[in-house]
Design a protein around this motif. Structure first.
Motif, mmCIF file in Angstrom:
data_model
loop_
_atom_site.group_PDB
_atom_site.id
_atom_site.type_symbol
_atom_site.label_atom_id
_atom_site.label_comp_id
_atom_site.label_asym_id
_atom_site.label_seq_id
_atom_site.Cartn_x
_atom_site.Cartn_y
_atom_site.Cartn_z
ATOM 1 N N PRO A 160 7.751 7.740 2.788
ATOM 2 C CA PRO A 160 7.160 8.581 1.743
ATOM 3 C C PRO A 160 5.632 8.469 1.660
ATOM 4 O O PRO A 160 4.974 9.363 1.144
ATOM 5 C CB PRO A 160 7.810 8.052 0.460
ATOM 6 C CG PRO A 160 9.102 7.464 0.912
ATOM 7 C CD PRO A 160 8.808 6.871 2.268
ATOM 8 N N LEU A 161 5.074 7.381 2.202
ATOM 9 C CA LEU A 161 3.635 7.162 2.131
ATOM 10 C C LEU A 161 2.888 7.561 3.391
ATOM 11 O O LEU A 161 1.665 7.664 3.381
ATOM 12 C CB LEU A 161 3.348 5.667 1.880
ATOM 13 C CG LEU A 161 3.948 5.040 0.646
ATOM 14 C CD1 LEU A 161 3.675 3.540 0.628
ATOM 15 C CD2 LEU A 161 3.430 5.701 -0.603
ATOM 16 N N LEU A 162 3.596 7.764 4.497
ATOM 17 C CA LEU A 162 2.931 7.858 5.790
ATOM 18 C C LEU A 162 3.493 8.978 6.653
ATOM 19 O O LEU A 162 4.700 9.175 6.729
ATOM 20 C CB LEU A 162 3.131 6.506 6.509
ATOM 21 C CG LEU A 162 2.371 6.298 7.796
ATOM 22 C CD1 LEU A 162 1.766 4.904 7.796
ATOM 23 C CD2 LEU A 162 3.302 6.444 8.970
ATOM 24 N N VAL B 141 -2.922 10.835 15.156
ATOM 25 C CA VAL B 141 -3.415 10.824 13.778
ATOM 26 C C VAL B 141 -2.317 10.330 12.839
ATOM 27 O O VAL B 141 -1.171 10.785 12.925
ATOM 28 C CB VAL B 141 -3.876 12.235 13.341
ATOM 29 C CG1 VAL B 141 -4.399 12.225 11.909
ATOM 30 C CG2 VAL B 141 -4.927 12.785 14.296
ATOM 31 N N VAL B 142 -2.682 9.422 11.963
ATOM 32 C CA VAL B 142 -1.779 8.941 10.926
ATOM 33 C C VAL B 142 -2.477 9.181 9.586
ATOM 34 O O VAL B 142 -3.647 8.830 9.416
ATOM 35 C CB VAL B 142 -1.454 7.440 11.102
ATOM 36 C CG1 VAL B 142 -0.612 6.937 9.930
ATOM 37 C CG2 VAL B 142 -0.743 7.198 12.421
ATOM 38 N N LEU B 143 -1.742 9.794 8.669
ATOM 39 C CA LEU B 143 -2.248 10.044 7.327
ATOM 40 C C LEU B 143 -1.355 9.293 6.359
ATOM 41 O O LEU B 143 -0.127 9.445 6.393
ATOM 42 C CB LEU B 143 -2.241 11.542 7.027
ATOM 43 C CG LEU B 143 -2.790 11.998 5.692
ATOM 44 C CD1 LEU B 143 -4.245 11.562 5.508
ATOM 45 C CD2 LEU B 143 -2.680 13.507 5.567
ATOM 46 N N GLN B 144 -1.973 8.452 5.533
ATOM 47 C CA GLN B 144 -1.223 7.606 4.621
ATOM 48 C C GLN B 144 -1.857 7.643 3.248
ATOM 49 O O GLN B 144 -3.082 7.641 3.119
ATOM 50 C CB GLN B 144 -1.232 6.170 5.158
ATOM 51 C CG GLN B 144 -0.537 5.172 4.277
ATOM 52 C CD GLN B 144 -0.564 3.768 4.868
ATOM 53 O OE1 GLN B 144 -0.973 3.557 5.999
ATOM 54 N NE2 GLN B 144 -0.138 2.802 4.084
ATOM 55 N N THR B 145 -1.014 7.675 2.216
ATOM 56 C CA THR B 145 -1.554 7.553 0.870
ATOM 57 C C THR B 145 -1.830 6.083 0.596
ATOM 58 O O THR B 145 -1.149 5.203 1.116
ATOM 59 C CB THR B 145 -0.584 8.104 -0.193
ATOM 60 O OG1 THR B 145 0.663 7.440 -0.082
ATOM 61 C CG2 THR B 145 -0.410 9.607 -0.058
ATOM 62 N N LYS B 146 -2.835 5.835 -0.213
ATOM 63 C CA LYS B 146 -3.191 4.459 -0.573
ATOM 64 C C LYS B 146 -2.259 3.962 -1.674
ATOM 65 O O LYS B 146 -1.705 4.765 -2.421
ATOM 66 C CB LYS B 146 -4.649 4.405 -1.032
ATOM 67 C CG LYS B 146 -5.624 4.712 0.108
ATOM 68 C CD LYS B 146 -7.038 4.557 -0.314
ATOM 69 C CE LYS B 146 -7.367 3.089 -0.430
ATOM 70 N NZ LYS B 146 -8.779 2.827 -0.657
ATOM 71 N N PRO B 147 -2.099 2.656 -1.803
ATOM 72 C CA PRO B 147 -1.289 2.117 -2.902
ATOM 73 C C PRO B 147 -1.817 2.603 -4.246
ATOM 74 O O PRO B 147 -3.021 2.693 -4.459
ATOM 75 C CB PRO B 147 -1.479 0.592 -2.763
ATOM 76 C CG PRO B 147 -1.840 0.387 -1.327
ATOM 77 C CD PRO B 147 -2.641 1.602 -0.935
#
Length: 137
Positions: free
Chosen positions: A95-97, A61-67
């Motif tokens: 910091p994003l992922l 599982v990878v959780l990333q914030t969108k731009p």
């Protein structure tokens, strides 16, 4: 309870010879991308290419914030997930992922539900610039 995350997985690439498969990322409320993967190339259990997604015990599982999503401070997206008991399973890649290996299916379901609830409850983390149509690089 939200629908079963496995029913949302849409296969976008498969290579029978190598056992590789990729599912499309889930866009969660314009705030997060949730990538749930399972194949011979992923940290899933089993690490195999199965036709029945429900046959996997665990997923990568990878959780990333969108731009354009606020990630720092009191109102940052990650701050809103800090109390989730599954967050320590993830390694911060940037910091994003964040990425987690061999996450049991029941925990992936909780992650999906918690992230969905977070995105619904905290639309303020989406940058106003993004909402106004300004393209962020």
């Amino acid at each position: 309870m939200a629908e079963d995350f496995r029913g949302l997985l849409k296969e976008i690439m498969r290579n029978e010879q190598t056992g590789e498969r990729w599912f499309d990322d889930l866009d969660i409320g314009g705030v997060f991308y949730l990538s749930i993967q399972a194949s011979t190339l992923h940290d899933s259990t089993p690490a195999a290419l199965l036709d029945d997604v429900k046959a996997y015990e665990a997923f990568q599982v990878v959780l990333q914030t969108k731009p354009g999503v606020s990630i720092c401070g009191k109102k940052g997206a990650w701050t809103h997930l800090a109390a989730c008991d599954w967050l320590p399973l993830f390694v911060e890649d940037s910091p994003l992922l964040r990425e987690a290996a061999h996450v049991p299916a029941s925990v992936v379901q909780r992650i999906y539900e918690d992230v969905l609830a977070c995105a619904s409850a905290h639309p303020e983390v989406i940058s106003k610039k993004r909402d106004s149509g300004v393209k962020l690089l």
